[in-house]
Scaffold this motif. Structure first.
Motif, short mmCIF file in Angstrom:
data_model
loop_
_atom_site.label_atom_id
_atom_site.label_comp_id
_atom_site.label_asym_id
_atom_site.label_seq_id
_atom_site.Cartn_x
_atom_site.Cartn_y
_atom_site.Cartn_z
N VAL A 1 0.87 -1.18 0.00
CA VAL A 1 0.00 0.00 0.00
C VAL A 1 0.91 1.23 0.00
N TYR A 2 0.45 2.31 -0.64
CA TYR A 2 1.33 3.47 -0.78
C TYR A 2 0.54 4.77 -0.89
N PHE A 3 1.28 5.85 -0.68
CA PHE A 3 0.79 7.20 -0.94
C PHE A 3 1.96 8.00 -1.49
N ILE A 4 1.68 8.83 -2.50
CA ILE A 4 2.75 9.61 -3.13
C ILE A 4 2.22 10.99 -3.47
N HIS A 5 3.06 12.00 -3.29
CA HIS A 5 2.69 13.39 -3.59
C HIS A 5 3.80 13.98 -4.47
N GLN A 6 3.41 14.49 -5.63
CA GLN A 6 4.38 15.00 -6.61
C GLN A 6 3.96 16.39 -7.06
N LYS A 7 4.95 17.29 -7.20
CA LYS A 7 4.67 18.67 -7.59
C LYS A 7 5.49 19.04 -8.83
N VAL A 8 4.96 20.01 -9.59
CA VAL A 8 5.68 20.58 -10.71
C VAL A 8 5.50 22.10 -10.65
N ASP A 9 6.59 22.82 -10.50
CA ASP A 9 6.55 24.28 -10.40
C ASP A 9 5.49 24.74 -9.40
N ASP A 10 5.49 24.14 -8.23
CA ASP A 10 4.59 24.48 -7.11
C ASP A 10 3.14 24.11 -7.35
N LEU A 11 2.83 23.44 -8.44
CA LEU A 11 1.49 22.90 -8.66
C LEU A 11 1.49 21.41 -8.36
N VAL A 12 0.34 20.90 -7.97
CA VAL A 12 0.23 19.45 -7.76
C VAL A 12 0.33 18.76 -9.12
N ASP A 13 1.33 17.91 -9.27
CA ASP A 13 1.51 17.16 -10.51
C ASP A 13 0.80 15.81 -10.44
N ARG A 14 0.94 15.16 -9.33
CA ARG A 14 0.31 13.84 -9.11
C ARG A 14 0.20 13.64 -7.61
N GLN A 15 -0.95 13.16 -7.16
CA GLN A 15 -1.16 12.84 -5.75
C GLN A 15 -2.03 11.60 -5.71
N ALA A 16 -1.43 10.48 -5.32
CA ALA A 16 -2.15 9.22 -5.49
C ALA A 16 -1.95 8.30 -4.30
N ALA A 17 -2.97 7.51 -4.07
CA ALA A 17 -2.92 6.41 -3.11
C ALA A 17 -3.27 5.14 -3.85
N GLY A 18 -2.70 4.03 -3.45
CA GLY A 18 -3.00 2.81 -4.16
C GLY A 18 -2.51 1.59 -3.42
N PHE A 19 -2.78 0.45 -4.02
CA PHE A 19 -2.30 -0.81 -3.46
C PHE A 19 -1.97 -1.76 -4.60
N GLU A 20 -1.10 -2.68 -4.29
CA GLU A 20 -0.65 -3.69 -5.23
C GLU A 20 -0.70 -5.04 -4.52
N PHE A 21 -1.15 -6.07 -5.22
CA PHE A 21 -1.10 -7.40 -4.61
C PHE A 21 -0.43 -8.37 -5.58
N ARG A 22 0.22 -9.38 -4.99
CA ARG A 22 0.96 -10.37 -5.76
C ARG A 22 0.70 -11.74 -5.14
N TYR A 23 0.37 -12.70 -5.98
CA TYR A 23 0.11 -14.05 -5.50
C TYR A 23 0.82 -15.06 -6.41
N VAL A 24 1.53 -15.99 -5.81
CA VAL A 24 2.23 -17.02 -6.59
C VAL A 24 2.15 -18.34 -5.83
N ASP A 25 1.73 -19.40 -6.52
CA ASP A 25 1.90 -20.75 -6.00
C ASP A 25 2.34 -21.62 -7.18
N ASP A 26 2.29 -22.94 -6.99
CA ASP A 26 2.84 -23.82 -8.01
C ASP A 26 2.08 -23.78 -9.33
N TYR A 27 0.80 -23.43 -9.30
CA TYR A 27 0.00 -23.48 -10.52
C TYR A 27 -0.67 -22.17 -10.87
#
Length: 852
Positions: free
Chosen positions: A580-606
């Motif tokens: 899970v994550y949160f990120i805040h990005q700016k460009v020339d003092d403006l909000v460029d990207r502000q996002a929250a999200g999640f990633e999941f990964r699952y692996v077994d034999d099949y």
């Protein structure tokens, strides 16, 4: 990896590096074969006596869609589907890259090559020096592949005769290697492979001899074993003591043996390591049992005499187990086994194993099941007990092996090393265009499309002692363009960072130009990353810096910056990891990207699955949602599905620059209000939806068929800010099928026949691709290829027919030196309403790659 001990060799090496760095400083974009860090990241090897695991890492997530051949050969071809979580440059995906092969004898890898221009998608080909058995697995983080490699069947070399646990080898049962010798130094009665902690006692480059291990009372209750680990050519032999249920238990023993092992420290082991130790322990136990006099062995069950008292105890214990009174049942069954062996003994031993298992006494349960199988291997209950033992072993799976775990060897025993991969390739692409019109003499126009020398370098200098690792890495290129009217020379820096990691504390830091594709970071950036373990299952990451749009941007962009944090949670349930994550990005003092999200990964034999959802909390919209899943049947038929919904490109305020003829947001703010800029950014990013299904199935050991379909749709964008919107594409469909054959004429040859149909809103395109590979020897390989395509436009009266033959020659005179030459031609005929255009051309790519 080369250790510089000789002064003359050191001086020569620095001269070579200095000359290359000078070339990079004075002079551009990496092309296919040159050294780079755009797709492939690194390769690491961990090995035991008979088995090696090569972990090949990528700079972004990938999913394995098919593998050919499946189990053995002198090479393996792995079809990949890139999972685009950020702004991946399509040209990078279509590139060709190589990794320096590791020096592991077990792995015997000669070449690792990524080819992004294959007809049905990117392919990773691993070539071995000689025929090898192998097993390819998706890594748990989807940013790499784990390839088990051995001289014999993987089931024998990497897992013994016990059920295979996820992602890892087991130890050899016998042999003169330090692994087998040291694991027999102490031989406890039981091993609890669900206790996950061990002590690192010693790490050194020479093999560990059993005679070097002191006889300490504290060692007698645990097993002392050795492992081997290689990274970039340096091999560490590690001595460990295990296993402990808690860190506190491990620390108590560490305190008792600190006079002999003052640098010992605690490590959390993988299930694969524990399985390997268990296999070796079990082999020793069976070997000792083979010396038991035959007369002392159990009689066949039908010959055992009855014992009324034992039978009563077993019957009562059975009732108690059903009622859930496990402790009392264990007492009765233990007492029943104190009688001379009788007809109730087999059931008592099996039930005692089951009771121990229900009571979470897993090591004791294993011991009872194994004793049952030793005494009654041919009984009716033996298959049932084997199944329970197999399930018990499989239930002990843990996270995939962390190949970077290691033991401390003392602060004074650091190893300095320098590794480098250098390459130079000359590229020339020339064509002649002839236009034929009625009543006009054809006029031929000769064009030189490419005439350049590309030099690349990937250099790493490091100092480490297998616990602390500090390294400085540079990966970049320089392109010398020989055409006066071209875009000119240019340089790239793909990676330039300092890395520091302490494997004991699990603390890691990296600063500089690097690539990250998780935690909300969308690719390459200039900045810093710090990671540490909060608990055994939770890892915290803090990141900050400035995005890098192109590797040709040599300096940090001061107008853009971001900060972010993410938490990795391992083994939420068996096989499932999340971020899970949160990120805040700016460009020339403006909000460029502000996002929250999640990633999941699952692996077994099949099965495997990767999912990601990214929500922009500033623009209040879903930026990206994707899912990739794979399902392999027992007959090795594999189904892969993918769904992708996203803004394309990813929604950022900087997208407002598109079509404006202005390079910075600061300049654009003089023309538009901030709110208008945010609106322009939203209008420039179109929504794209796609889905795909691919199927891979082996026909015989020598043949495999693959097929797939992809549907994609890009929604239209609107006119805004004086820039015209883009029309939507409608539903575009892409169909493909291929048949692969190997070992048809000689060992290691490959034949691939592929067909493809692209049915888009603007045209239909048919492609036939014949790709072959013929090894004349281990060092010399020829790969002819022929591609034929027909394109019929749907918007204008136009057809186009193209034939592209080519041949690639690889010559590897020495293990770390490779020569490559590729040449081909093109004939294209385009028929329009009023004229016909002919294009005839050729291309030539030749050069070398040197690793040391």
């Amino acid at each position: 990896m080369v250790m510089m001990a000789d002064k003359n060799n050191r001086y020569l090496l620095f001269c070579m590096i200095g000359a290359l760095v000078f070339n990079l400083v004075i002079g551009s974009q990496v092309k296919a074969q040159s050294v780079s860090d755009r797709v492939l990241s690194r390769v690491r090897v961990s090995e035991t006596n008979d088995c090696a695991i090569a972990t090949i890492s990528f700079n972004f997530p990938v999913q394995v869609t098919s593998i050919f051949p499946k189990t053995q050969g002198d090479h393996v071809r792995i079809n990949l589907k890139p999972i685009e979580v950020g702004r991946i440059d399509g040209r990078e995906l279509r590139s060709r890259e190589e990794l320096r092969p590791p020096s592991s004898r077990n792995a015997a890898i000669q070449e690792i090559q990524y080819d992004g221009d294959a007809p049905t998608g990117p392919v990773l080909t691993v070539t071995f020096k000689r025929n090898r058995y192998f097993n390819v697995e998706q890594s748990s983080d989807f940013r790499g592949l784990d390839i088990k490699i051995a001289q014999t069947h993987i089931s024998e070399a990497c897992s013994g005769n016990t059920p295979r646990l996820r992602n890892g080898p087991s130890f050899k049962r016998s042999g003169k290697n330090a692994t087998a010798q040291s694991i027999l130094h102490s031989f406890p009665k039981t091993i609890d492979t669900n206790a996950v902690y061990a002590l690192n006692l010693l790490s050194q480059q020479p093999e560990i001899s059993v005679s070097d291990i002191p006889d300490l009372p504290a060692l007698s209750s645990y097993v002392t074993y050795a492992t081997r680990y290689e990274e970039d050519g340096v091999v560490w032999n590690r001595l460990r003591l295990g296993f402990f249920k808690t860190r506190t238990d491990a620390q108590k023993i560490a305190d008792e043996i600190k006079s002999a092992y003052s640098d010992s420290w605690i490590v959390r082991t993988s299930a694969n390591e524990r399985e390997g130790v268990y296999n070796a322990w079990l082999a020793k136990r069976r070997a000792e049992q083979n010396h038991v006099d035959q007369g002392a062995r159990s009689k066949p069950i039908e010959d055992l005499l009855s014992n009324a008292d034992a039978a009563i105890l077993v019957a009562e214990a059975r009732t108690l187990l059903t009622a859930g009174e496990i402790s009392r049942a264990i007492q009765l069954l233990t007492k029943a086994l104190t009688f001379d062996e009788n007809s109730a003994s087999p059931e008592a031993r099996e039930m005692l194993g089951l009771a121990r298992q229900k009571n979470d006494q897993l090591a004791h349960a294993k011991a009872e099941y194994e004793e049952y199988l030793r005494r009654y291997p041919e009984s009716d209950g033996a298959p049932r007990v084997r199944q329970r033992l197999s399930a018990l072993l499989t239930a002990g799976k843990d996270a995939p092996p962390d190949l970077r775990d290691g033991a401390a060897i003392g602060a004074s025993k650091f190893v300095k090393r320098l590794t480098a991969s250098l390459s130079q390739f000359y590229q020339r692409d020339e064509s002649t265009v002839t236009l034929e019109q009625p009543d006009l003499v054809p006029d031929a126009d000769k064009q030189i499309n490419r005439n350049a020398l590309i030099s690349g370098a990937d250099i790493t200098a490091s100092i480490s002692n297998d616990r602390v690792d500090a390294s400085l890495r540079f990966s970049g290129s320089h392109t010398k363009d020989f055409e006066d009217n071209s875009r000119g020379d240019f340089k790239t820096i793909s990676a330039l960072y300092f890395d520091l990691a302490d494997r004991a504390t699990r603390l890691a830091a990296r600063i500089g130009r690097q690539t990250r594709s998780t935690g909300g970071v969308l690719g390459r950036f200039d900045g810093g990353l710090v990671s540490f373990d909060a608990t055994d299952k939770i890892r915290v990451n803090v990141v900050g810096g400035a995005p890098v749009i192109r590797s040709r941007d040599l300096f940090v962009d001061p107008s853009r910056r971001f900060v972010g944090a993410s938490i990795d949670i391992n083994q939420v349930v068996e096989g499932l990891d999340t971020t899970v994550y949160f990120i805040h990005q700016k460009v020339d003092d403006l909000v460029d990207r502000q996002a929250a999200g999640f990633e999941f990964r699952y692996v077994d034999d099949y099965h495997s699955a990767f999912g990601l959802m990214d929500y922009d909390t500033f623009y209040d919209t879903l930026n990206l949602a994707l899912f990739n899943g794979s399902w392999r049947l027992k007959d090795d038929t594999t189904f892969n599905v993918a769904f992708d919904y996203r803004y394309s490109p990813a929604l950022m305020t900087i997208d407002a620059l598109q079509g404006q003829g202005i390079e910075t947001i600061a300049e654009l703010r003089s023309l538009f209000t901030d709110e208008d800029l945010y609106f322009l950014a939203e209008t420039r990013a179109g929504r794209t939806t796609s889905g795909s299904l691919t199927v891979s199935r082996p026909i015989t050991e020598k043949f495999q068929v693959n097929g797939g379909v992809t549907l994609a749709n890009m929604a239209p964008t609107i006119d805004a800010g004086g820039v015209l919107g883009q029309p939507g594409t409608g539903v575009d469909a892409f169909y493909s099928a291929q048949i692969l054959g190997s070992g048809l004429l000689t060992e290691g040859d490959l034949m691939l026949l592929g067909i493809r149909l692209d049915d888009t809103s603007t045209a239909q395109r048919y492609v036939i691709d014949l790709n072959t590979r013929y090894p004349f020897s281990r060092k010399f390989r020829v790969s002819p290829r022929l591609r034929i395509s027909q394109r019929n436009s749907k918007t204008v009266d136009q057809t186009q027919f193209t034939v592209k033959p080519s041949v690639r020659i690889n010559y590897i005179p020495k293990r770390l030196f490779q020569l490559e030459l590729e040449a081909g031609g093109e004939w294209t005929q385009t028929n329009n309403v009023l004229d016909t255009e002919y294009v005839k051309g050729y291309f030539l790519i030749g050069g070398y790659r040197l690793d040391f």
